[in-house]
Structures are given as C-alpha cells and as structure tokens.
Scaffold this motif. Structure first.
Motif, short mmCIF file in Angstrom:
data_model
loop_
_atom_site.label_atom_id
_atom_site.label_comp_id
_atom_site.label_asym_id
_atom_site.label_seq_id
_atom_site.Cartn_x
_atom_site.Cartn_y
_atom_site.Cartn_z
N TRP A 1 0.84 -1.20 0.00
CA TRP A 1 0.00 0.00 0.00
C TRP A 1 0.87 1.25 0.00
CZ3 TRP A 1 -3.47 3.04 -1.31
CH2 TRP A 1 -3.85 4.16 -0.58
N GLY A 2 1.99 1.22 0.70
CA GLY A 2 2.89 2.36 0.71
C GLY A 2 3.40 2.69 -0.69
N ARG A 3 3.72 1.64 -1.45
CA ARG A 3 4.19 1.85 -2.83
C ARG A 3 3.07 2.40 -3.72
NH1 ARG A 3 6.87 -3.14 -1.62
NH2 ARG A 3 5.20 -4.32 -2.60
N GLN A 4 1.86 1.83 -3.56
CA GLN A 4 0.73 2.30 -4.36
C GLN A 4 0.38 3.75 -4.01
OE1 GLN A 4 -2.26 -0.57 -3.33
NE2 GLN A 4 -1.53 -2.11 -4.80
N ALA A 5 0.39 4.04 -2.72
CA ALA A 5 0.02 5.38 -2.28
C ALA A 5 1.01 6.43 -2.77
CB ALA A 5 -0.09 5.42 -0.76
N ALA A 6 2.28 6.04 -2.93
CA ALA A 6 3.29 6.98 -3.42
C ALA A 6 2.90 7.54 -4.78
CB ALA A 6 4.65 6.30 -3.48
N GLU A 7 2.39 6.67 -5.66
CA GLU A 7 1.98 7.11 -6.98
C GLU A 7 0.83 8.13 -6.88
OE1 GLU A 7 0.98 3.84 -9.46
OE2 GLU A 7 2.85 2.74 -9.05
N THR A 8 -0.14 7.83 -6.02
CA THR A 8 -1.29 8.72 -5.86
C THR A 8 -0.87 10.07 -5.28
OG1 THR A 8 -2.73 6.81 -5.50
CG2 THR A 8 -3.55 8.98 -4.80
N VAL A 9 -0.04 10.02 -4.23
CA VAL A 9 0.39 11.25 -3.56
C VAL A 9 1.15 12.16 -4.52
CG1 VAL A 9 1.98 12.15 -1.81
CG2 VAL A 9 0.40 10.30 -1.23
N LEU A 10 2.11 11.59 -5.26
CA LEU A 10 2.93 12.40 -6.15
C LEU A 10 2.12 12.92 -7.34
CD1 LEU A 10 6.25 10.35 -6.15
CD2 LEU A 10 5.68 12.40 -4.85
N ALA A 11 1.13 12.14 -7.79
CA ALA A 11 0.29 12.58 -8.90
C ALA A 11 -0.68 13.68 -8.46
CB ALA A 11 -0.49 11.40 -9.48
#
Length: 331
Positions: A222-232
């Motif tokens: 989830w941390g890896r997936q959330a990184a994409e969302t946060v940066l986008a």
C-alpha cells in the motif's frame, strides 16, 4: 526442608513472632525482625506458597490473556507486564486466545480455576473490545486494546498525540507540503492518527497536501501504491507522515525509484518503531514509538493496585515518543 519452626528456634522467638516478621503484616521490634531475617537467610528458608495463599487469600499469581496471534504489538506489552510482575514476585500464566472468543472463554475459566489474583487482557489492536470483567470475581486490566465498558481500567497508546508529534517534527524541519498515508478506515488507530495529523496541520496553519487522507492497508504494498497517488495529486509534496513503518518503507522504496531523494526531496515519518524494519530501511526511518513495554509495565502496576482494592476507572492514553533517524534528518 527448612520450616518456619526452624527459623523461630534459631532466632529464639515464637513461631507466631517469626511468621509476623517474615510476612511483614504486623509490627515487630526492629531487633527481633533483624534476628528473624538473619535466621531465615542462614537456613535458606523459603516460605510455603500454599500456606501463604491460605493466610492472605492471594495466590500471588496473575493471568496474561492475549488475542494478538502475530505478537507484533502484544509481545512488547507482555514483556513490560512480566517485568513488573517479576519485580513484585508474582507468578504469571500466559494464555494465547488467538482471537478466538471460544478459546478466550476457556482460558478465562482455566485462570479462575487456578485462583489467579487478577488478569491483564492484551488486545491485538487499539479497537475497543468486549469486556470480560462483569462476571469475574478478580480485577481485570486491559492493555493496548481498551475495553468497551468505561467502568473498566484500560491502557492504550495516545495515537492522536503520536500523530501530532510526527507532524510537528516535519513542520519543525521546514516542511510545508505534508501528506498523510493511513491504514484501513475501520481501524481505530488509523482514524486517531488521521485526527492527530489534521489537528497538528491546522495548528501550524498548513493545508493537508492533496486535500485528503489516503486510507489503505498496513502494508509496504500500500505504501508503494500510495506513493503514486500522492505524487500525482500534489507534485510539490515535501513530506509524508505514514500510519505505520510498513507503509513508510513501501513509500520510500517507490519514491526512490522515481528519482526522489529521502529526506532531501521528501521527508518521511513512520509509526510503530518496529526496529526490524525501521532501522534496516534505507534510509533508516524516523518513526513514532508507542512505548509498549512501558504501557504493559504500567498496566501491571495498576493491576497490583486493583488487587489491593484501589481502582482507576476509564481509558488511560499513554504518551508516544519520536525516534529521529535519517528519513527526516540527513547526517
């Protein structure tokens, strides 16, 4: 086997006087007390536990009932409690219910049959759990997971306060675009940490980066997936507070793959201070420590008080602390 009669004979006192001196329940002249204690030491006298329990009405035995089948949070609590019980010369019976209500009831009956003086119930999460205290003749203290009944005594981490400490640290090092990646919405811990995050940001006059808390799983994935969302959502993010060390480790891995440097470009704070993960991460994680051994030790001390008839009703929220490492402050 040395008996109290032998101790009384060597000390030159009556058996009753020797008993009073060794039990400490009645006043004995200092000179007599020292004579009895020297005789007991010389003879390597060990009191009869069964006889003492019959006299005092206490077995000097307590139960530790846990539902944390993984042990990630339960074990530190149990270690802290056992440390306090050892100091108080209490024997400990450990029962692992593995989250099974039927098994839990079986262990409660077993502990009562062994005439324990009290029970500590260790939860598997900070979600309130059903009370077992109503029909029990011995005091019960709840640790980590509080009881649903406000008339019970519970000790749980102050997750709201812990989150505030994390955000205040990020603000203190000059970060102004702070996002929050949380655990599952149905966990009390995730909700409390989100509340603390928003409160600290409001106090600092800062808006939450991206405009929303990102809820997910307690996992590196989830941390890896959330990184994409946060940066986008907000490319200007310069700090992230993660609801667990696992989430933080996944986030750091993902942003590093995207060419972002931690902490230079993005500072990261985790939660739990799970040292197997937080100290081995690259870079090591700044994180919130729930001080679970202290929590367990405090719960045991309050159980001592409850056994003696002193109670402190309600939920007691134990303070968390910040452990600073290289994910927020470069060496």
């Amino acid at each position: 086997m040395t008996t109290i009669t032998d101790v009384a004979t060597l000390a030159g006192v009556s058996i009753a006087t020797a008993s009073k001196a060794l039990n400490g329940r009645s006043k004995v002249r200092a000179e007599t007390l020292q004579r009895v204690l020297r005789a007991a030491e010389q003879l390597s006298y060990q009191p009869n536990a069964l006889a003492q329990s019959l006299i005092s009405g206490q077995t000097r035995t307590v139960g530790l009932l846990t539902s944390d089948s993984v042990g990630r949070f339960g074990i530190p609590v149990l270690l802290g409690a056992e440390d306090a019980f050892g100091t108080g010369e209490m024997a400990v019976l450990l029962c692992d219910a593995r989250g099974d209500p039927v098994r839990e009831q079986h262990y409660i009956r077993t502990l009562l049959a062994r005439r324990v003086d009290g029970i500590i119930v260790v939860g598997e999460s900070t979600d309130p759990r059903p009370s077992i205290s109503r029909d029990l003749a011995v005091p019960v203290v709840y640790a980590y997971g509080p009881s649903e009944d406000p008339q019970d005594v519970s000790f749980t981490p102050d997750d709201v306060g812990g989150a505030r400490i994390a955000v205040q640290h990020l603000v203190s090092i000059g970060r102004r675009h702070i996002a929050h990646i949380a655990g599952p919405t149905h966990y009390q811990a995730a909700q409390d940490r989100a509340v603390g995050t928003l409160a600290a940001l409001e106090e600092a006059g800062i808006m939450l980066a991206g405009g929303q808390v990102h809820f997910g799983a307690w996992s590196q994935r989830w941390g890896r997936q959330a990184a994409e969302t946060v940066l986008a959502t907000d490319p200007t993010v310069d700090a992230v507070f993660c609801g667990s060390d696992q989430i933080a480790a996944g986030f750091v891995e993902a942003v590093r793959e995207r060419g972002r440097r931690v902490p230079d470009d993005i500072a990261v704070v985790g939660y739990d201070n799970w040292e197997v993960l937080s100290t081995e991460n690259r870079p090591p994680l700044t994180t919130i420590d729930m001080n679970l051994e202290v929590l367990g030790r405090t719960a045991a001390q309050y159980l001592f008080a409850a056994i003696d008839g002193r109670v402190a009703l309600g939920v007691h929220r134990m303070p968390c602390s910040l452990t600073v490492r290289e994910s927020t402050v470069s060496r």
